[in-house]
Design a protein around this motif. Structure first.
Motif, PDB file in Angstrom:
ATOM      1  N   GLY A  25      -0.331  -6.132   9.648  1.00 16.44           N
ATOM      2  CA  GLY A  25      -1.571  -5.356   9.709  1.00 16.44           C
ATOM      3  C   GLY A  25      -1.319  -3.880   9.467  1.00 16.44           C
ATOM      4  O   GLY A  25      -2.060  -3.222   8.721  1.00 16.44           O
ATOM      5  N   ILE A  26      -0.251  -3.359  10.065  1.00 17.45           N
ATOM      6  CA  ILE A  26       0.105  -1.951   9.869  1.00 17.45           C
ATOM      7  C   ILE A  26       0.514  -1.703   8.415  1.00 17.45           C
ATOM      8  O   ILE A  26       0.130  -0.694   7.808  1.00 17.45           O
ATOM      9  CB  ILE A  26       1.241  -1.549  10.830  1.00 17.45           C
ATOM     10  N   ILE A  27       1.287  -2.618   7.857  1.00 17.27           N
ATOM     11  CA  ILE A  27       1.722  -2.484   6.466  1.00 17.27           C
ATOM     12  C   ILE A  27       0.525  -2.534   5.524  1.00 17.27           C
ATOM     13  O   ILE A  27       0.465  -1.786   4.530  1.00 17.27           O
ATOM     14  CB  ILE A  27       2.738  -3.593   6.121  1.00 17.27           C
TER      15      ILE A  27
ATOM     16  N   GLY B  98      -1.195  -5.776  -1.102  1.00 21.88           N
ATOM     17  CA  GLY B  98      -1.383  -7.146  -1.569  1.00 21.88           C
ATOM     18  C   GLY B  98      -0.421  -8.109  -0.900  1.00 21.88           C
ATOM     19  O   GLY B  98      -0.802  -9.216  -0.497  1.00 21.88           O
ATOM     20  N   TYR B  99       0.832  -7.690  -0.748  1.00 23.98           N
ATOM     21  CA  TYR B  99       1.846  -8.518  -0.077  1.00 23.98           C
ATOM     22  C   TYR B  99       1.456  -8.796   1.369  1.00 23.98           C
ATOM     23  O   TYR B  99       1.499  -9.944   1.838  1.00 23.98           O
ATOM     24  CB  TYR B  99       3.194  -7.812  -0.138  1.00 23.98           C
ATOM     25  N   ALA B 100       1.071  -7.746   2.079  1.00 25.47           N
ATOM     26  CA  ALA B 100       0.721  -7.905   3.492  1.00 25.47           C
ATOM     27  C   ALA B 100      -0.524  -8.759   3.660  1.00 25.47           C
ATOM     28  O   ALA B 100      -0.556  -9.669   4.500  1.00 25.47           O
ATOM     29  CB  ALA B 100       0.507  -6.530   4.134  1.00 25.47           C
TER      30      ALA B 100
ATOM     31  N   GLY C 206       9.231   1.381   4.744  1.00 30.39           N
ATOM     32  CA  GLY C 206       9.045   0.524   5.911  1.00 30.39           C
ATOM     33  C   GLY C 206       8.595  -0.871   5.533  1.00 30.39           C
ATOM     34  O   GLY C 206       9.054  -1.870   6.112  1.00 30.39           O
ATOM     35  N   ALA C 207       7.689  -0.966   4.550  1.00 32.90           N
ATOM     36  CA  ALA C 207       7.224  -2.271   4.072  1.00 32.90           C
ATOM     37  C   ALA C 207       8.375  -3.061   3.451  1.00 32.90           C
ATOM     38  O   ALA C 207       8.494  -4.277   3.658  1.00 32.90           O
ATOM     39  CB  ALA C 207       6.101  -2.090   3.064  1.00 32.90           C
TER      40      ALA C 207
END
Length: 216
Positions: free
Chosen positions: A9-11, A157-159, A35-36
């Motif tokens: 969610g943060i990412i 998109g990944y998250a 970080g991601a």
């Protein structure tokens, strides 16, 4: 709600920030991107090397969820710290690796799930990611807008895909592109489809929003 969901969610929020406001906050954008990447690396380490060992030997009494959370937290914080201290280098590095992963999957979906297809896509993505990043750093302006939109779109998109892949709405979102991945990646087609679709949409929206908000 576990660590994994909170981190994703943060990412996701961070990726949207990079895509839509990175032009004015490049250093922070690199920290978020780093970080991601740390999360993705931590996930690979856990899934590929650690989870199968939990419950055996010295890890007999270890909780798998706790191990995953610790490893991913270390990777996220470690790469975010590198992004802060070495943001010019990390921006290019993260963009290159992200481009390699993105285009390797697309290449395998189009050309076949073999090593040659993967290497062609990965090498192409690596070069494109590095080139776009270096152009953005050198020329700034619209080049930096495009870089941030692409990077933020990839991260968000990944998250989002990781969060939505098991939900009913995720299946609906995945429909336009699922045919691209279903043959080569039947077990991961929904996630890959959502990630690609949102990457494209967020990139376009990010370019528009950054063009309006830019203060350079």
């Amino acid at each position: 709600m576990g660590f994994d969901t909170i981190a994703l969610g943060i990412i996701l929020v961070g990726g949207l920030f990079v895509a839509c406001a990175g032009i004015n906050f490049y250093r922070y954008a690199v920290i978020i991107m780093s970080g991601a990447s740390g999360y993705a690396i931590g996930r690979i380490i856990c899934d590929s090397f650690l989870n199968g060992k939990v419950g055996e030997g010295v890890m007999r009494e270890t909780n798998a969820t706790a191990v995953d959370s610790f490893v991913m937290a270390v990777c996220i914080l470690g790469l975010a710290a590198l992004g802060y201290g070495l943001y010019q280098i990390m921006g290019t590095l993260v963009a290159s690796v992200g481009g390699a992963f993105l285009l390797s999957k697309i290449s395998m979906a189009l050309m076949g799930s073999d090593m040659v297809s993967m290497m062609v896509g990965a090498f192409t993505g690596l070069i494109l990611g590095a080139l776009i990043s270096m152009l953005a750093i050198k020329f700034e302006g619209f080049a930096l807008i495009i870089f941030n939109a692409l990077a933020g779109g990839r991260v968000a998109g990944y998250a989002a895909a990781s969060i939505l892949k098991a939900k009913e709405i995720g299946v609906l979102i995945a429909k336009p592109c699922i045919g691209l991945f279903s043959a080569r990646f039947p077990d991961d087609a929904i996630r890959l489809s959502i990630a690609l679709e949102l990457f494209l949409v967020i990139t376009v929206v990010g370019i528009i929003v950054q063009s309006i908000l830019r203060d350079d």
